[in-house]
Write an enzyme that holds these catalytic residues in place. Structure first.
Site, short mmCIF file in Angstrom:
data_model
loop_
_atom_site.label_atom_id
_atom_site.label_comp_id
_atom_site.label_asym_id
_atom_site.label_seq_id
_atom_site.Cartn_x
_atom_site.Cartn_y
_atom_site.Cartn_z
N THR A 79 0.80 -1.22 0.00
CA THR A 79 0.00 0.00 0.00
C THR A 79 0.84 1.27 0.00
O THR A 79 0.31 2.36 -0.24
CB THR A 79 -0.94 0.03 1.23
OG1 THR A 79 -0.15 -0.08 2.42
CG2 THR A 79 -1.93 -1.12 1.16
N GLY A 80 2.13 1.18 0.26
CA GLY A 80 2.99 2.36 0.31
C GLY A 80 3.36 2.87 -1.07
O GLY A 80 2.96 2.31 -2.11
N CYS A 107 18.37 4.57 -4.24
CA CYS A 107 17.97 5.28 -5.46
C CYS A 107 19.02 6.26 -5.97
O CYS A 107 19.16 6.46 -7.18
CB CYS A 107 16.64 6.02 -5.24
SG CYS A 107 16.63 7.08 -3.78
N GLN A 139 18.13 15.61 -5.03
CA GLN A 139 17.20 14.50 -5.00
C GLN A 139 15.75 14.94 -4.84
O GLN A 139 15.43 15.83 -4.05
CB GLN A 139 17.59 13.54 -3.86
CG GLN A 139 18.96 12.92 -4.09
CD GLN A 139 19.36 11.91 -3.04
OE1 GLN A 139 20.53 11.83 -2.68
NE2 GLN A 139 18.41 11.12 -2.55
N ARG A 192 18.15 17.52 -0.80
CA ARG A 192 16.76 17.39 -1.25
C ARG A 192 16.32 18.70 -1.88
O ARG A 192 16.54 19.78 -1.33
CB ARG A 192 15.86 17.07 -0.05
CG ARG A 192 14.43 16.69 -0.43
CD ARG A 192 14.36 15.28 -0.96
NE ARG A 192 14.60 14.28 0.07
CZ ARG A 192 14.81 12.99 -0.20
NH1 ARG A 192 14.82 12.57 -1.46
NH2 ARG A 192 15.04 12.13 0.78
N HIS A 213 16.28 11.96 -9.65
CA HIS A 213 17.47 12.42 -8.93
C HIS A 213 18.53 12.86 -9.94
O HIS A 213 18.93 12.08 -10.82
CB HIS A 213 18.05 11.29 -8.08
CG HIS A 213 17.22 10.93 -6.88
ND1 HIS A 213 16.11 11.65 -6.49
CD2 HIS A 213 17.36 9.93 -5.97
CE1 HIS A 213 15.60 11.11 -5.40
NE2 HIS A 213 16.33 10.06 -5.07
#
Length: 344
Positions: A11-12, A150, A176, A235, A242
């Site tokens: 579900t994530g 990632c 990112q 971020r 990214h």
């Protein structure tokens, strides 16, 4: 015959990407979904707050979500994809492995464990043979394979292409996307009109995982690559993709043209989710850009550009879609490699 697969943590955000990527897959048949106890027993479309940019497949919407427990997963599942939080995965994944399941995991736990393959199929497929070591040492019939972080997976294919010139040192600064932190990971008040110059744990992952991925395997263990890797992770307010600025010191002289050719010619793999060309190299110094280039190769291609000579080697930019190539897509590709190599 279809390979029956399930998703742990369905579900994530990454779990939803798995569902999107597995729709109409030529090899895999999605047959099981698990989530937390609060979601277990519900229809998937009731349990998940769907946020992916394509609709929930009708057959998946109607599936019942099970608990993340081996006893609640059918015995005929051939392969499980894990998108669990690492703290949960560290406890739960061994239970599935002891029950005999093969797990292709995006979770960060155990990536650097000596007996766990950390794999990018185009880079180090031979590391899958660590599964035999893992089974001998841990005494289970299952198998655990990890894909890298990632930000790591964005850079490492380009480094693999440069290794022929004697890769000695890497310095990288990342920009990112917010999706890398999950849907609730960065609030709008933190990131709008802003940049956050630290991502917890990210720098260490890039610095260690890169050396394992590029390391040599002698049939018993992986010797880490000798290059020094230093990372600074930031971020920024992009949704996906990214972007990374890489400085690579090389032992041999290599012109920007040599480096571009090495990246373009780096071989891919014959797997359903793999892009035809692993690395696309732009001649335009203004590319790659997240909004324009993250979907190249259905989100599975690495982009590079801005290659320039330095006193010690080269510098360049690279980009990948962080929740496709950098997460769910990487696990699916590892699953395809497991199937191709006969591990499932």
């Amino acid at each position: 015959m279809a390979v029956r697969v399930g998703i742990l943590g369905a579900t994530g955000a990454v779990g939803q990407r798995f569902i999107q990527l597995l729709e109409d897959h030529p090899t895999f048949e999605l047959a099981a979904l698990t989530a937390s106890e609060s979601s277990a027993g519900k229809r998937y479309d009731e349990a998940a707050k769907w946020r992916v940019n394509t609709p929930i497949p009708d057959d998946v919407a109607a599936m019942e979500v099970g608990s993340t427990d081996p006893a609640d997963v059918p015995d005929d599942i051939d392969l499980l994809f894990s998108s669990l939080p690492s703290s949960v995965a560290a406890e739960v994944e061994p239970e599935f492995l002891e029950a005999g399941y093969v797990v292709s995991s995006n979770s960060s736990n155990d990536r650097m464990a000596p007996d766990v393959p950390l794999t990018i199929p185009e880079i180090n497929p031979e590391h899958l043979d660590l599964i035999e070591v893992q089974r001998d040492e841990r005494g289970w019939d299952g198998a655990l394979v990890k894909n890298p972080n990632c930000s790591t997976i964005t850079m490492v294919p380009t480094l693999a292409a440069l290794d022929q010139f004697g890769l000695e040192r890497v310095d990288v600064t990342t920009l990112q996307a917010v999706s890398g932190a999950g849907y609730d990971g960065v609030t709008s008040m933190e990131i709008i009109d802003n940049a956050i110059p630290h991502i917890g744990g990210e720098e260490e992952k890039m610095e260690t995982e890169s050396r394992k991925l590029l390391g040599s395997f002698d049939g018993a263990e992986v010797a880490l690559h000798g290059a020094e890797v230093n990372a600074s992770c930031n971020r920024i307010p992009t949704l996906d993709g990214h972007l990374e600025s890489v400085f690579a010191d090389l032992a041999d002289d290599a012109s920007p043209e040599d480096v571009a050719a090495a990246m373009r010619e780096y071989p891919g793999v014959d797997l359903p989710s793999a892009p035809e060309q692993l690395i696309h190299v732009f001649e335009d110094n203004f590319r790659p850009q997240p909004r324009l280039d993250r979907e190249r190769g259905d989100g599975m291609q690495i982009s590079a550009g801005g290659i320039q000579a330095t006193e010690r080697g080269v510098k360049y930019n690279c980009l990948a879609h962080n929740t496709i190539r950098g997460a769910a897509g990487a696990s699916v590709l590892n699953g395809e490699l497991l199937a191709q190599e006969g591990w499932i």
